[in-house]
Motif scaffolding. Structure first.
Motif, PDB file in Angstrom:
ATOM      1  N   UNK A  80       0.820  -1.213   0.000  1.00 47.93           N
ATOM      2  CA  UNK A  80       0.000   0.000   0.000  1.00 47.93           C
ATOM      3  C   UNK A  80       0.858   1.269   0.000  1.00 47.93           C
ATOM      4  N   UNK A  81       1.981   1.223   0.697  1.00 48.00           N
ATOM      5  CA  UNK A  81       2.868   2.388   0.779  1.00 48.00           C
ATOM      6  C   UNK A  81       3.321   2.829  -0.602  1.00 48.00           C
ATOM      7  N   UNK A  82       3.767   1.857  -1.388  1.00 54.66           N
ATOM      8  CA  UNK A  82       4.242   2.174  -2.741  1.00 54.66           C
ATOM      9  C   UNK A  82       3.094   2.627  -3.639  1.00 54.66           C
ATOM     10  N   UNK A  83       1.904   2.037  -3.398  1.00 57.52           N
ATOM     11  CA  UNK A  83       0.730   2.433  -4.188  1.00 57.52           C
ATOM     12  C   UNK A  83       0.308   3.876  -3.859  1.00 57.52           C
ATOM     13  N   UNK A  84       0.498   4.276  -2.595  1.00 57.69           N
ATOM     14  CA  UNK A  84       0.132   5.627  -2.177  1.00 57.69           C
ATOM     15  C   UNK A  84       1.063   6.665  -2.787  1.00 57.69           C
ATOM     16  N   UNK A  85       2.363   6.387  -2.694  1.00 58.58           N
ATOM     17  CA  UNK A  85       3.372   7.311  -3.227  1.00 58.58           C
ATOM     18  C   UNK A  85       4.611   6.488  -3.571  1.00 58.58           C
ATOM     19  N   UNK A  86       5.056   6.597  -4.784  1.00 56.87           N
ATOM     20  CA  UNK A  86       6.153   5.731  -5.237  1.00 56.87           C
ATOM     21  C   UNK A  86       7.478   5.990  -4.505  1.00 56.87           C
ATOM     22  N   UNK A  87       7.570   7.141  -3.815  1.00 58.26           N
ATOM     23  CA  UNK A  87       8.823   7.470  -3.118  1.00 58.26           C
ATOM     24  C   UNK A  87       8.908   6.830  -1.717  1.00 58.26           C
ATOM     25  N   UNK A  88       7.773   6.269  -1.232  1.00 54.44           N
ATOM     26  CA  UNK A  88       7.759   5.726   0.135  1.00 54.44           C
ATOM     27  C   UNK A  88       8.838   4.646   0.345  1.00 54.44           C
ATOM     28  N   UNK A  89       8.986   3.660  -0.570  1.00 50.51           N
ATOM     29  CA  UNK A  89      10.046   2.655  -0.330  1.00 50.51           C
ATOM     30  C   UNK A  89      11.439   3.275  -0.245  1.00 50.51           C
ATOM     31  N   UNK A  90      11.687   4.301  -1.089  1.00 47.15           N
ATOM     32  CA  UNK A  90      13.012   4.951  -1.065  1.00 47.15           C
ATOM     33  C   UNK A  90      13.236   5.683   0.261  1.00 47.15           C
ATOM     34  N   UNK A  91      12.174   6.316   0.784  1.00 45.61           N
ATOM     35  CA  UNK A  91      12.295   7.013   2.075  1.00 45.61           C
ATOM     36  C   UNK A  91      12.568   5.995   3.197  1.00 45.61           C
ATOM     37  N   UNK A  92      11.797   4.898   3.144  1.00 47.31           N
ATOM     38  CA  UNK A  92      11.995   3.831   4.139  1.00 47.31           C
ATOM     39  C   UNK A  92      13.416   3.302   4.091  1.00 47.31           C
ATOM     40  N   UNK A  93      13.922   3.120   2.886  1.00 47.43           N
ATOM     41  CA  UNK A  93      15.283   2.608   2.707  1.00 47.43           C
ATOM     42  C   UNK A  93      16.316   3.586   3.259  1.00 47.43           C
ATOM     43  N   UNK A  94      16.071   4.890   3.041  1.00 45.21           N
ATOM     44  CA  UNK A  94      17.000   5.897   3.545  1.00 45.21           C
ATOM     45  C   UNK A  94      17.044   5.882   5.071  1.00 45.21           C
ATOM     46  N   UNK A  95      15.863   5.760   5.684  1.00 43.85           N
ATOM     47  CA  UNK A  95      15.821   5.731   7.159  1.00 43.85           C
ATOM     48  C   UNK A  95      16.622   4.526   7.677  1.00 43.85           C
ATOM     49  N   UNK A  96      16.449   3.397   6.994  1.00 45.82           N
ATOM     50  CA  UNK A  96      17.158   2.172   7.415  1.00 45.82           C
ATOM     51  C   UNK A  96      18.658   2.290   7.181  1.00 45.82           C
ATOM     52  N   UNK A  97      19.030   2.781   5.999  1.00 48.50           N
ATOM     53  CA  UNK A  97      20.455   2.854   5.639  1.00 48.50           C
ATOM     54  C   UNK A  97      21.199   3.946   6.389  1.00 48.50           C
ATOM     55  N   UNK A  98      20.516   5.021   6.704  1.00 46.70           N
ATOM     56  CA  UNK A  98      21.174   6.154   7.364  1.00 46.70           C
ATOM     57  C   UNK A  98      21.044   6.120   8.873  1.00 46.70           C
ATOM     58  N   UNK A  99      20.025   6.783   9.420  1.00 48.35           N
ATOM     59  CA  UNK A  99      19.935   6.904  10.888  1.00 48.35           C
ATOM     60  C   UNK A  99      19.900   5.561  11.625  1.00 48.35           C
ATOM     61  N   UNK A 100      19.093   4.603  11.123  1.00 46.44           N
ATOM     62  CA  UNK A 100      18.983   3.321  11.838  1.00 46.44           C
ATOM     63  C   UNK A 100      20.324   2.599  11.863  1.00 46.44           C
ATOM     64  N   UNK A 101      20.957   2.564  10.690  1.00 43.15           N
ATOM     65  CA  UNK A 101      22.224   1.858  10.579  1.00 43.15           C
ATOM     66  C   UNK A 101      23.298   2.514  11.456  1.00 43.15           C
ATOM     67  N   UNK A 102      23.300   3.855  11.500  1.00 41.59           N
ATOM     68  CA  UNK A 102      24.286   4.556  12.328  1.00 41.59           C
ATOM     69  C   UNK A 102      24.101   4.195  13.803  1.00 41.59           C
ATOM     70  N   UNK A 103      22.837   4.192  14.234  1.00 38.40           N
ATOM     71  CA  UNK A 103      22.547   3.828  15.625  1.00 38.40           C
ATOM     72  C   UNK A 103      22.962   2.398  15.926  1.00 38.40           C
TER      73      UNK A 103
END
Lengths: 204, 288
Positions: A151-174
């Motif tokens: 549903x996230x991708x259906x709502x806005x195609x950028x949602x997976x990329x945003x999710x990936x950024x959160x995981x790769x950046x702040x989450x990974x740093x923590x």
């Protein structure tokens, strides 16, 4: 001597495993095989201790009528599984496998699935924006959840990329910071055990 | 308004349980309730590409570290991995670090070889269950690098040419915990290629290892499993009835996606209501 000998064993084992990383050869190959076999023996003895302990605890419960029927049920199932496995084996299609497939699998999966209900109830009552930090947490959590469902991708195609950024950046740093801390702690503990400064593993 | 807030505040949690239950169950009868199209993540693609790039007869080591509690997420991705290995005629070694997982694995492989396409797969030749070893993973890795076959004490044609773990071309660990990290601790030293299939909860823990290149690929939760299913289906090169048949057999993770979506939506609604009550009360208390 009850304490000194285990400390000495720990010291030489630590030094040996540490040197093993730098040197090759028959000595260290035998060293590794010695410990591998030793670990197996210890684990099997540990398993036996576990079985004896379960039998002892349940025996006393049955004897003194402390939740007797639960203990009788538990013991019956343990013995039934052991007997079925001994008589007909454990491969697919055997009675043991039937008990596993139609008993253990649904029960095990059911207990774990209860988590979903408690998570939903807990998030309703406590996932509240009480501060800036909790606002960040809530927004990040919702974005991650949306990125992990179609549903996230259906709502806005950028949602997976945003999710990936959160995981790769702040989450990974923590996560890296936590990992560094944990491994430094582990290293410190190793040194303390090797030099006999830490004795909690010897029930001290 | 106050009455409504009071009702919602004192809402019996059994209503929440009921709604979550219905949101999980109903989509299984209406699988097309939500749009099911989604792109494939690069981590999933990498696992698929690596297995696809292996040569016929190469050995793949599967570390099956989950029991029935996690089968909803991990069983579909493990099934697809084993099927992809069988499609490419790879030799599959399955190791179980959890005693309660052995029957689960044996049953899955038994069900796979019931399919006409994989009916010729032979135990001990094309695949083998290595069982459980009562030793830690690091000890097992050291032992596998000394002598792979004697570590597990098993026999079979499948071991031909496999002397140590160096002869294994790819390994993939399926777990719902930090378990794959035990392999990763020694991955840099020995340099084996490794992927992982993990639950959505534990997935973020493995992102740093993807970034360092220690992990070659990652199957991430139910969505990762569904992506993998779709990738395999897309690349099977079948059409018509055969495609429908394959789709029916390989859509277990996709079947759960609608349920996952609806239950998450219900949770969003409850989180939203919880926050509205909180802000209403805060404002109300201030004004009084």
């Amino acid at each position: 001597m009850k304490k000194e000998i285990p400390i000495l064993i720990g010291f030489f084992a630590t030094i040996g495993w540490y040197l093993e990383f730098f040197f090759a050869g028959t000595f260290f190959e035998n060293w590794k095989m010695f410990f591998t076999t030793g670990f197996r023996s210890v684990a099997i003895v540990g398993l036996l201790v576990g079985v004896v302990n379960v039998l002892r605890v349940n025996y006393s419960r049955i004897k003194y009528n402390n939740d007797r029927w639960y203990s009788i049920y538990q013991m019956s199932i343990i013995f039934l599984m052991v007997i079925l496995a001994s008589l007909r084996g454990v491969s697919p299609g055997t009675p043991f496998d039937a008990m596993y497939t139609f008993g253990f699998i649904p029960l095990d999966a059911t207990v774990f699935s209860l988590l979903a209900f408690y998570v939903a109830s807990a998030s309703y009552r406590s996932f509240k924006i009480k501060s800036i930090e909790s606002a960040f947490l809530l927004v990040a959590a919702i974005l991650i959840m949306l990125s992990k469902m179609p549903l996230g991708e259906a709502m806005w195609s950028k949602i997976p990329a945003i999710g990936e950024w959160i995981m790769d950046g702040p989450t990974s740093a923590g996560k890296r910071a936590i990992l560094f801390g944990a491994y430094l702690g582990g290293l410190t503990m190793m040194i303390r055990i090797a030099f006999g400064l830490e004795k909690s593993h010897l029930s001290d | 308004m106050e009455k409504l807030v009071d009702i919602l505040k004192k809402l019996d949690r059994r209503w929440i349980f009921l709604l979550i239950f219905l949101s999980c169950i109903i989509p299984f009868w209406f699988p097309t309730l939500f749009k099911q199209e989604f792109s494939t993540s690069k981590e999933t693609q990498r696992v698929y590409d690596i297995i696809e790039s292996l040569n016929e007869g190469d050995a793949v080591f599967i570390d099956w570290a989950f029991n029935p509690t996690l089968q909803a997420e991990l069983l579909p991705m493990t099934e697809q991995t084993i099927k992809q290995c069988f499609d490419n005629k790879l030799r599959v070694f399955i190791y179980y670090p959890d005693l309660t997982a052995i029957s689960l694995g044996e049953n899955l492989v038994a069900n796979i070889i019931k399919e006409e396409k994989y009916s010729k797969m032979e135990k001990g030749v094309d695949y083998i269950h290595l069982g459980y070893l009562p030793i830690s993973i690091d000890m097992m890795i050291f032992s596998m690098y000394s002598d792979f076959k004697s570590t597990f004490g098993k026999e079979g044609k499948i071991f031909k040419g496999i002397k140590t773990f160096n002869d294994i071309k790819y390994m993939i660990s399926f777990a719902g915990s930090a378990h794959p990290e035990y392999y990763l601790l020694l991955q840099r030293r020995f340099g084996f290629r490794m992927g992982a299939g993990v639950t959505a909860v534990t997935g973020p823990d493995f992102i740093p290892y993807l970034q360092t290149g220690q992990l070659d690929g990652l199957l991430f939760g139910l969505k990762g499993a569904a992506e993998y299913e779709n990738l395999r289906l897309k690349n099977l090169n079948v059409s018509g009835d055969q495609f429908k048949k394959e789709k029916k057999l390989n859509q277990k993770a996709n079947a759960g996606m609608a349920s996952l979506t609806l239950s998450h939506l219900i949770m969003f609604v409850f989180i939203g209501i919880g926050n509205l009550i909180y802000f209403y009360e805060k404002k109300y208390k201030k004004s009084n």
